[in-house]
Design a protein around this motif. Structure first.
Motif, PDB file in Angstrom:
ATOM      1  N   SER A   7      -9.687   5.381  -5.027  1.00 39.91           N
ATOM      2  CA  SER A   7      -9.308   5.435  -3.616  1.00 39.91           C
ATOM      3  C   SER A   7      -7.801   5.266  -3.507  1.00 39.91           C
ATOM      4  O   SER A   7      -7.102   5.051  -4.488  1.00 39.91           O
ATOM      5  CB  SER A   7     -10.007   4.314  -2.846  1.00 39.91           C
ATOM      6  OG  SER A   7      -9.547   3.061  -3.297  1.00 39.91           O
ATOM      7  N   ALA A   8      -7.285   5.347  -2.289  1.00 38.54           N
ATOM      8  CA  ALA A   8      -5.842   5.217  -2.094  1.00 38.54           C
ATOM      9  C   ALA A   8      -5.351   3.846  -2.526  1.00 38.54           C
ATOM     10  O   ALA A   8      -4.196   3.688  -2.920  1.00 38.54           O
ATOM     11  CB  ALA A   8      -5.492   5.458  -0.624  1.00 38.54           C
ATOM     12  N   GLN A 127      -6.741  10.309 -11.284  1.00 41.29           N
ATOM     13  CA  GLN A 127      -5.820  10.649 -10.202  1.00 41.29           C
ATOM     14  C   GLN A 127      -6.506  11.472  -9.125  1.00 41.29           C
ATOM     15  O   GLN A 127      -7.201  12.444  -9.431  1.00 41.29           O
ATOM     16  CB  GLN A 127      -4.616  11.425 -10.753  1.00 41.29           C
ATOM     17  CG  GLN A 127      -3.868  10.700 -11.843  1.00 41.29           C
ATOM     18  CD  GLN A 127      -3.474   9.290 -11.449  1.00 41.29           C
ATOM     19  OE1 GLN A 127      -2.986   9.067 -10.335  1.00 41.29           O
ATOM     20  NE2 GLN A 127      -3.670   8.353 -12.366  1.00 41.29           N
ATOM     21  N   PRO A 128      -6.305  11.116  -7.850  1.00 42.50           N
ATOM     22  CA  PRO A 128      -6.868  11.936  -6.772  1.00 42.50           C
ATOM     23  C   PRO A 128      -6.366  13.373  -6.800  1.00 42.50           C
ATOM     24  O   PRO A 128      -7.096  14.303  -6.480  1.00 42.50           O
ATOM     25  CB  PRO A 128      -6.412  11.209  -5.503  1.00 42.50           C
ATOM     26  CG  PRO A 128      -6.128   9.807  -5.934  1.00 42.50           C
ATOM     27  CD  PRO A 128      -5.628   9.914  -7.345  1.00 42.50           C
ATOM     28  N   ARG A 180     -19.517   9.059  -9.278  1.00 42.49           N
ATOM     29  CA  ARG A 180     -19.547   8.396  -7.974  1.00 42.49           C
ATOM     30  C   ARG A 180     -18.364   7.454  -7.780  1.00 42.49           C
ATOM     31  O   ARG A 180     -18.021   7.107  -6.648  1.00 42.49           O
ATOM     32  CB  ARG A 180     -20.887   7.679  -7.793  1.00 42.49           C
ATOM     33  CG  ARG A 180     -22.038   8.676  -7.690  1.00 42.49           C
ATOM     34  CD  ARG A 180     -23.390   8.007  -7.647  1.00 42.49           C
ATOM     35  NE  ARG A 180     -23.585   7.240  -6.420  1.00 42.49           N
ATOM     36  CZ  ARG A 180     -24.716   6.602  -6.122  1.00 42.49           C
ATOM     37  NH1 ARG A 180     -25.736   6.654  -6.969  1.00 42.49           N
ATOM     38  NH2 ARG A 180     -24.822   5.922  -5.003  1.00 42.49           N
ATOM     39  N   LEU A 181     -17.720   7.058  -8.883  1.00 44.37           N
ATOM     40  CA  LEU A 181     -16.482   6.290  -8.780  1.00 44.37           C
ATOM     41  C   LEU A 181     -15.274   7.184  -8.508  1.00 44.37           C
ATOM     42  O   LEU A 181     -14.168   6.691  -8.291  1.00 44.37           O
ATOM     43  CB  LEU A 181     -16.238   5.494 -10.067  1.00 44.37           C
ATOM     44  CG  LEU A 181     -17.108   4.265 -10.286  1.00 44.37           C
ATOM     45  CD1 LEU A 181     -16.881   3.695 -11.686  1.00 44.37           C
ATOM     46  CD2 LEU A 181     -16.822   3.198  -9.236  1.00 44.37           C
ATOM     47  N   GLY A 182     -15.489   8.484  -8.547  1.00 44.30           N
ATOM     48  CA  GLY A 182     -14.388   9.412  -8.311  1.00 44.30           C
ATOM     49  C   GLY A 182     -13.644   9.817  -9.559  1.00 44.30           C
ATOM     50  O   GLY A 182     -12.593  10.467  -9.477  1.00 44.30           O
ATOM     51  N   ILE A 183     -14.152   9.442 -10.732  1.00 42.75           N
ATOM     52  CA  ILE A 183     -13.521   9.832 -11.994  1.00 42.75           C
ATOM     53  C   ILE A 183     -13.815  11.303 -12.250  1.00 42.75           C
ATOM     54  O   ILE A 183     -14.945  11.766 -12.077  1.00 42.75           O
ATOM     55  CB  ILE A 183     -14.044   8.955 -13.147  1.00 42.75           C
ATOM     56  CG1 ILE A 183     -13.660   7.498 -12.909  1.00 42.75           C
ATOM     57  CG2 ILE A 183     -13.494   9.435 -14.490  1.00 42.75           C
ATOM     58  CD1 ILE A 183     -14.322   6.513 -13.862  1.00 42.75           C
ATOM     59  N   LYS A 184     -12.820  12.040 -12.669  1.00 42.10           N
ATOM     60  CA  LYS A 184     -12.961  13.476 -12.878  1.00 42.10           C
ATOM     61  C   LYS A 184     -13.589  13.738 -14.251  1.00 42.10           C
ATOM     62  O   LYS A 184     -12.918  13.695 -15.270  1.00 42.10           O
ATOM     63  CB  LYS A 184     -11.601  14.158 -12.735  1.00 42.10           C
ATOM     64  CG  LYS A 184     -11.120  14.098 -11.284  1.00 42.10           C
ATOM     65  CD  LYS A 184      -9.743  14.644 -11.092  1.00 42.10           C
ATOM     66  CE  LYS A 184      -9.452  14.745  -9.588  1.00 42.10           C
ATOM     67  NZ  LYS A 184      -9.697  13.484  -8.859  1.00 42.10           N
TER      68      LYS A 184
END
Length: 281
Positions: A7-8, A127-128, A180-184
């Motif tokens: 997240s940010a 990284q987002p 789901r953690l946003g890891i690519k």
């Protein structure tokens, strides 16, 4: 892999601090020969100035320092002071005056004299916007200089022979948790397109993994310790229950499965790509 929320307001997620530092160093031992091959392929050589982004406890910086030698310089940057304190102690023990560490995010790092090479391992997957992150790294790179990155291809489940049911279960816990953690999870195979979109000229790349030749080898241990780090997230996200994972017996169960099957295991695959910044040298 350093597990982070993306997240940010991303913060480093760890369990017991000492255990997590040990896990990072164990993981680095597993990846060391693979990363060294990437750095050699990228052309690191004596006398070069190198920036290591997201250096953690310093292992990639130390690999680079061996290639650039005492006439070169390696600067490792990381936003986490606790890992940098460990990195500085290790550099002192190794007597490496040409390696130094700085607490700083890439965004806040002042642009000074450009580096001959910028390197990072297991950073872009968190990284987002990886393309924007690479462009920021390029700001510190001289024209003609090389950028080398090394990332996991998490979506490519590790290789086993014969089939290992427990390992498959482990991967079925890890992959959705990371997603789901946003890891690519496709970052490894997206490196080439990411670097090109950032404006770099891609030169070459490799794919590799470490083979667990004995049931209790370092790659197997690293896999289990990574599950331990992810376990609170697995539970919070409803992927797996602690009693299902049974982390304190997981290593013994996986070892027994490997031994009873005479099996071999490649827990994860990594992709290394290197590219150069266009422009007059």
């Amino acid at each position: 892999m350093r597990v982070e929320e993306t997240s940010a307001a991303a913060e480093y997620v760890q369990g017991n601090e000492d255990r997590e530092l040990r896990r990072l160093m164990l993981q680095a031992q597993v990846y060391a020969p693979l990363t060294e091959g990437v750095l050699r392929g990228a052309g690191l050589k004596p006398g070069m100035r190198v920036l290591d982004v997201g250096c953690g406890v310093g292992d990639v910086s130390f690999l680079a320092s061996e290639l650039v030698g005492p006439t070169g310089e390696v600067v490792g940057v990381d936003r986490e002071e606790r890992v940098l304190a460990c990195a500085r102690r290790r550099a002192g023990a190794r007597k490496l005056p040409h390696v130094r560490f700085q607490q700083c995010s890439l965004e806040a790092l002042p642009v000074g004299a450009p580096y001959d090479a910028v390197i990072c391992r297991l950073v872009l997957m968190f990284q987002p916007d990886p393309v924007s992150f690479v462009r920021r790294m390029m700001e510190h790179l001289r024209p003609g200089g090389v950028l080398a990155v090394h990332e996991l291809e998490l979506a490519a489940m590790g290789l086993t022979h014969p089939r290992l049911p427990l390992f498959n279960r482990i991967w079925n816990w890890m992959l959705p948790t990371c997603e789901r953690l946003g890891i690519k999870v496709h970052m490894g195979l997206e490196l080439v397109s990411t670097l090109r979109r950032a404006g770099l000229v891609v030169d070459d790349g490799v794919v590799g993994g470490r083979l667990s030749v004995t049931p209790d080898s370092e790659p197997t241990q690293t896999l289990v310790e990574t599950v331990r780090t992810l376990l609170p997230h697995m539970e919070r996200l409803g992927v797996a229950l602690p009693m299902e994972v049974d982390i304190d017996t997981l290593a013994a169960r996986l070892t027994a499965e490997l031994r009873s099957n005479g099996g071999v295991l490649v827990p994860s695959l990594m992709v290394g790509v290197w590219a150069h910044r266009p422009g007059p040298v």
